[in-house]
Design a protein around this motif. Structure first.
Motif, PDB file in Angstrom:
ATOM      1  N   VAL A 273       5.415 -24.582  22.762  1.00  0.00           N
ATOM      2  CA  VAL A 273       6.949 -24.675  22.778  1.00  0.00           C
ATOM      3  C   VAL A 273       6.706 -26.251  22.799  1.00  0.00           C
ATOM      4  O   VAL A 273       6.737 -27.033  23.442  1.00  0.00           O
ATOM      5  N   GLU A 274       7.656 -27.000  21.775  1.00  0.00           N
ATOM      6  CA  GLU A 274       7.518 -28.382  21.163  1.00  0.00           C
ATOM      7  C   GLU A 274       8.499 -28.881  23.284  1.00  0.00           C
ATOM      8  O   GLU A 274       9.336 -28.306  23.512  1.00  0.00           O
ATOM      9  N   GLY A 275       7.791 -29.597  23.811  1.00  0.00           N
ATOM     10  CA  GLY A 275       8.616 -30.235  25.423  1.00  0.00           C
ATOM     11  C   GLY A 275       7.521 -28.882  25.936  1.00  0.00           C
ATOM     12  O   GLY A 275       8.472 -29.895  26.778  1.00  0.00           O
ATOM     13  N   PHE A 276       7.685 -28.692  26.396  1.00  0.00           N
ATOM     14  CA  PHE A 276       7.164 -27.277  27.476  1.00  0.00           C
ATOM     15  C   PHE A 276       4.948 -26.962  26.862  1.00  0.00           C
ATOM     16  O   PHE A 276       5.077 -26.429  26.065  1.00  0.00           O
ATOM     17  N   SER A 277       4.559 -27.288  28.135  1.00  0.00           N
ATOM     18  CA  SER A 277       2.671 -26.601  27.799  1.00  0.00           C
ATOM     19  C   SER A 277       2.625 -25.876  28.769  1.00  0.00           C
ATOM     20  O   SER A 277       1.797 -24.773  27.572  1.00  0.00           O
ATOM     21  N   ASN A 278       3.772 -25.259  29.092  1.00  0.00           N
ATOM     22  CA  ASN A 278       3.432 -23.766  29.708  1.00  0.00           C
ATOM     23  C   ASN A 278       4.284 -22.692  28.552  1.00  0.00           C
ATOM     24  O   ASN A 278       4.481 -21.418  29.664  1.00  0.00           O
ATOM     25  N   VAL A 279       5.374 -23.063  28.372  1.00  0.00           N
ATOM     26  CA  VAL A 279       5.872 -21.768  27.574  1.00  0.00           C
ATOM     27  C   VAL A 279       5.505 -21.316  26.287  1.00  0.00           C
ATOM     28  O   VAL A 279       5.296 -23.095  25.351  1.00  0.00           O
ATOM     29  N   PHE A 280       4.932 -21.019  25.482  1.00  0.00           N
ATOM     30  CA  PHE A 280       3.913 -20.559  24.118  1.00  0.00           C
ATOM     31  C   PHE A 280       5.735 -20.107  23.976  1.00  0.00           C
ATOM     32  O   PHE A 280       6.321 -19.240  24.113  1.00  0.00           O
ATOM     33  N   ALA A 281       5.210 -19.595  21.702  1.00  0.00           N
ATOM     34  CA  ALA A 281       6.060 -18.821  21.098  1.00  0.00           C
ATOM     35  C   ALA A 281       5.309 -18.014  20.015  1.00  0.00           C
ATOM     36  O   ALA A 281       4.106 -18.620  19.545  1.00  0.00           O
ATOM     37  N   LEU A 282       5.409 -17.156  19.616  1.00  0.00           N
ATOM     38  CA  LEU A 282       4.817 -16.171  18.214  1.00  0.00           C
ATOM     39  C   LEU A 282       5.486 -15.032  18.421  1.00  0.00           C
ATOM     40  O   LEU A 282       7.305 -14.806  18.542  1.00  0.00           O
ATOM     41  N   GLY A 283       5.170 -14.887  16.441  1.00  0.00           N
ATOM     42  CA  GLY A 283       6.204 -13.923  15.484  1.00  0.00           C
ATOM     43  C   GLY A 283       6.560 -14.435  14.563  1.00  0.00           C
ATOM     44  O   GLY A 283       6.486 -15.667  14.474  1.00  0.00           O
ATOM     45  N   ASP A 284       7.783 -13.354  14.563  1.00  0.00           N
ATOM     46  CA  ASP A 284       8.926 -14.403  14.176  1.00  0.00           C
ATOM     47  C   ASP A 284       9.912 -15.387  14.065  1.00  0.00           C
ATOM     48  O   ASP A 284      10.887 -15.270  13.560  1.00  0.00           O
ATOM     49  N   CYS A 285      10.148 -15.196  16.239  1.00  0.00           N
ATOM     50  CA  CYS A 285      10.929 -16.819  16.333  1.00  0.00           C
ATOM     51  C   CYS A 285      10.232 -18.042  16.333  1.00  0.00           C
ATOM     52  O   CYS A 285      10.691 -18.973  16.403  1.00  0.00           O
ATOM     53  N   THR A 286       9.316 -17.956  15.424  1.00  0.00           N
ATOM     54  CA  THR A 286       8.295 -19.040  15.803  1.00  0.00           C
ATOM     55  C   THR A 286       8.930 -20.322  14.467  1.00  0.00           C
ATOM     56  O   THR A 286       9.151 -19.036  13.220  1.00  0.00           O
ATOM     57  N   ASP A 287       9.279 -21.248  14.117  1.00  0.00           N
ATOM     58  CA  ASP A 287       9.430 -22.103  12.969  1.00  0.00           C
ATOM     59  C   ASP A 287       8.386 -22.439  11.905  1.00  0.00           C
ATOM     60  O   ASP A 287       7.735 -22.978  11.378  1.00  0.00           O
ATOM     61  N   ILE A 288       6.951 -21.654  12.047  1.00  0.00           N
ATOM     62  CA  ILE A 288       5.873 -21.539  11.408  1.00  0.00           C
ATOM     63  C   ILE A 288       5.753 -20.970  10.192  1.00  0.00           C
ATOM     64  O   ILE A 288       6.876 -19.427   9.725  1.00  0.00           O
ATOM     65  N   SER A 289       5.968 -22.361   8.966  1.00  0.00           N
ATOM     66  CA  SER A 289       5.998 -21.595   8.034  1.00  0.00           C
ATOM     67  C   SER A 289       4.630 -20.644   7.387  1.00  0.00           C
ATOM     68  O   SER A 289       3.947 -20.816   6.671  1.00  0.00           O
ATOM     69  N   GLU A 290       5.327 -19.257   6.973  1.00  0.00           N
ATOM     70  CA  GLU A 290       4.190 -18.010   7.176  1.00  0.00           C
ATOM     71  C   GLU A 290       4.993 -16.958   6.933  1.00  0.00           C
ATOM     72  O   GLU A 290       5.862 -16.897   7.484  1.00  0.00           O
ATOM     73  N   PRO A 291       5.024 -15.763   6.105  1.00  0.00           N
ATOM     74  CA  PRO A 291       5.820 -14.580   5.852  1.00  0.00           C
ATOM     75  C   PRO A 291       6.307 -13.898   7.501  1.00  0.00           C
ATOM     76  O   PRO A 291       4.758 -14.160   7.942  1.00  0.00           O
ATOM     77  N   LYS A 292       6.710 -13.522   7.831  1.00  0.00           N
ATOM     78  CA  LYS A 292       7.420 -13.091   8.702  1.00  0.00           C
ATOM     79  C   LYS A 292       6.332 -11.822   9.368  1.00  0.00           C
ATOM     80  O   LYS A 292       7.544 -10.940   8.422  1.00  0.00           O
ATOM     81  N   MET A 293       5.565 -11.238   9.719  1.00  0.00           N
ATOM     82  CA  MET A 293       5.072  -9.755   9.496  1.00  0.00           C
ATOM     83  C   MET A 293       4.539  -9.942  11.156  1.00  0.00           C
ATOM     84  O   MET A 293       3.391 -10.325  11.451  1.00  0.00           O
ATOM     85  N   ALA A 294       4.095  -8.428  10.942  1.00  0.00           N
ATOM     86  CA  ALA A 294       3.090  -8.135  12.054  1.00  0.00           C
ATOM     87  C   ALA A 294       2.261  -8.640  12.607  1.00  0.00           C
ATOM     88  O   ALA A 294       1.577  -8.976  13.645  1.00  0.00           O
ATOM     89  N   TYR A 295       1.225  -8.690  11.337  1.00  0.00           N
ATOM     90  CA  TYR A 295       0.276  -8.849  10.670  1.00  0.00           C
ATOM     91  C   TYR A 295      -0.048 -10.528  11.937  1.00  0.00           C
ATOM     92  O   TYR A 295      -0.745 -10.477  12.390  1.00  0.00           O
ATOM     93  N   HIS A 296       0.828 -11.298  11.914  1.00  0.00           N
ATOM     94  CA  HIS A 296       0.836 -12.782  11.775  1.00  0.00           C
ATOM     95  C   HIS A 296       0.700 -12.399  13.122  1.00  0.00           C
ATOM     96  O   HIS A 296       0.474 -13.530  13.647  1.00  0.00           O
ATOM     97  N   ALA A 297       2.084 -11.890  13.254  1.00  0.00           N
ATOM     98  CA  ALA A 297       2.167 -11.926  14.943  1.00  0.00           C
ATOM     99  C   ALA A 297       0.714 -11.669  16.143  1.00  0.00           C
ATOM    100  O   ALA A 297       0.444 -12.228  16.976  1.00  0.00           O
ATOM    101  N   GLY A 298       0.395 -10.975  15.369  1.00  0.00           N
ATOM    102  CA  GLY A 298      -1.333 -10.406  16.602  1.00  0.00           C
ATOM    103  C   GLY A 298      -1.476 -11.534  16.433  1.00  0.00           C
ATOM    104  O   GLY A 298      -2.549 -11.423  17.212  1.00  0.00           O
ATOM    105  N   LEU A 299      -2.232 -12.115  15.275  1.00  0.00           N
ATOM    106  CA  LEU A 299      -2.831 -13.656  15.335  1.00  0.00           C
ATOM    107  C   LEU A 299      -2.794 -14.304  15.968  1.00  0.00           C
ATOM    108  O   LEU A 299      -3.424 -14.473  16.921  1.00  0.00           O
TER     109      LEU A 299
END
Length: 372
Positions: A273-299
């Motif tokens: 997460v922007e501004g934090f080296s020890n905080v990560f985000a994944l799945g639908d709550c990220t701003d990654i430009s791709e379809p929001k799917m279970a498959y991507h969350a697993g990756l």
């Protein structure tokens, strides 16, 4: 992900959200030998890829909820996260309980209308019963209107018409093209063809004008629905499949500088997460430009946990890169359309690969439990 030779003392990873990304992250953490706590407001994982089938087929919902505690034991905590204190590195639950973290993984997903989503504080039995009650509404209706022709709406209309072919099913969509815009146009056209073959009536390029006056998910004979193009129709049951939004309540106040306009967390290529080296985000709550799917969350989960382990041992962090779109739409249990790695798949392959079982076997295997 193999077990690690040595994990520094005091490492405790907190995973907020037990959806597809959350359970994948928890399993990677466990196999990596890291101490972790998985938090979710329900007591069972919801395989919501199958939630629409659970809305029409009696007895199916029980297979879509998998108890967390049987898999994760004391590493699972049921509760609603109210906020994150980033200075003290504490996750604060409703009721005041605090859980300390050295690393945090946020995977709170998206929220939306029932039956596609079930983001409610609930027990396993309550959740299953909600779907069984909904089926009774569907069964009692002679006609059903599905609002929204994205992937969820398309699948919902197909499920109803497959299970109850004698019911009148109408799908209304504000755009002319159905399903996800990132799908190949030929796949979207196929989705339209399957719906028409099944007998679903389509009202495309129109919006429901009087939605605020209408009851959703509850049978009411001959409700009058009007569209912005002046059309009028009557229906007994209305199901909304629109309005997905990022579930940002747990982190919005404490990560305000790292949140995009839609509530999604801004992440770098390492999923930090922007501004934090020890905080990560994944799945639908990220701003990654791709379809929001279970498959991507697993990756995402595999990359995030690898990067936590790499950061502990001073190794270079791994990057997440988006690839060609892979998406399968179950058009009822007997048909499906989709693409793999950007290439359109034959309908029979999608039916075999997804539509029959909706990948339930995969979640039960990941949770290391036996499907009922």
């Amino acid at each position: 992900m193999g077990s690690q030779a040595s994990i520094p003392e005091g490492v405790h990873v907190v995973v907020v959200g037990g959806g597809f990304g959350g359970i994948a992250a928890a399993q990677h953490l466990r196999s990596g030998g890291l101490d972790f706590t998985l938090i979710d407001m329900r007591d069972a994982f919801h395989h919501n890829v199958a939630s629409l089938r659970a809305s029409v087929q009696p007895g199916f919902a029980r297979r879509t909820f998998i108890p967390y505690a049987e898999t994760f034991g004391d590493s699972f905590v049921q509760g609603r996260v109210e906020r994150v204190d980033t200075e003290r590195q504490m996750v604060i639950l409703q009721g005041g309980r605090e859980i300390q973290y050295s690393h945090l993984i946020l995977c709170t997903g998206t929220d939306g209308p029932f039956p596609g989503k079930f983001n409610t504080v609930a027990s396993y039995e309550t959740a299953v019963q909600a779907y069984e009650d909904f089926i009774q509404q569907v069964q009692a209706a002679d006609s059903v209107l599905v609002i929204g022709g994205g992937s969820t709406g398309v699948e919902m209309a197909a499920e109803i018409k497959t299970e109850y072919p004698d019911k009148k099913v109408v799908l209304i969509h504000s755009r002319v093209g159905l399903a996800d815009p990132e799908l190949l146009s030929s796949v979207r056209q196929q989705a339209k063809e399957v719906l028409l073959e099944k007998g679903v009536e389509l009202l495309l390029g129109q919006k429901v004008k009087n939605l605020s006056e209408l009851k959703l998910n509850v049978i009411q004979k001959n409700m009058v629905v009007t569209t912005d193009k002046g059309e009028t129709l009557t229906t007994d049951l209305i199901i909304s499949c629109t309005g997905l939004r990022v579930n940002s309540a747990a982190y919005a106040s404490d990560f305000s500088g790292s949140v995009a306009d839609n509530g999604a967390l801004k992440v770098n290529n390492h999923l930090q997460v922007e501004g934090f080296s020890n905080v990560f985000a994944l799945g639908d709550c990220t701003d990654i430009s791709e379809p929001k799917m279970a498959y991507h969350a697993g990756l995402h989960a595999a990359v995030a946990v690898t990067n936590i382990i790499n950061s502990l041992s001073g190794k270079q962090l791994t990057e997440y890169r988006t690839g060609n779109v892979t998406m399968l739409l179950a058009m009822g249990r007997d048909d499906g359309v989709g693409q793999f790695n950007g290439l359109r798949l034959p309908r029979f392959l999608v039916t075999l690969g997804k539509s029959r079982d909706l990948l339930l076997w995969k979640s039960w295997r990941e949770m290391q439990q036996k499907q009922p």
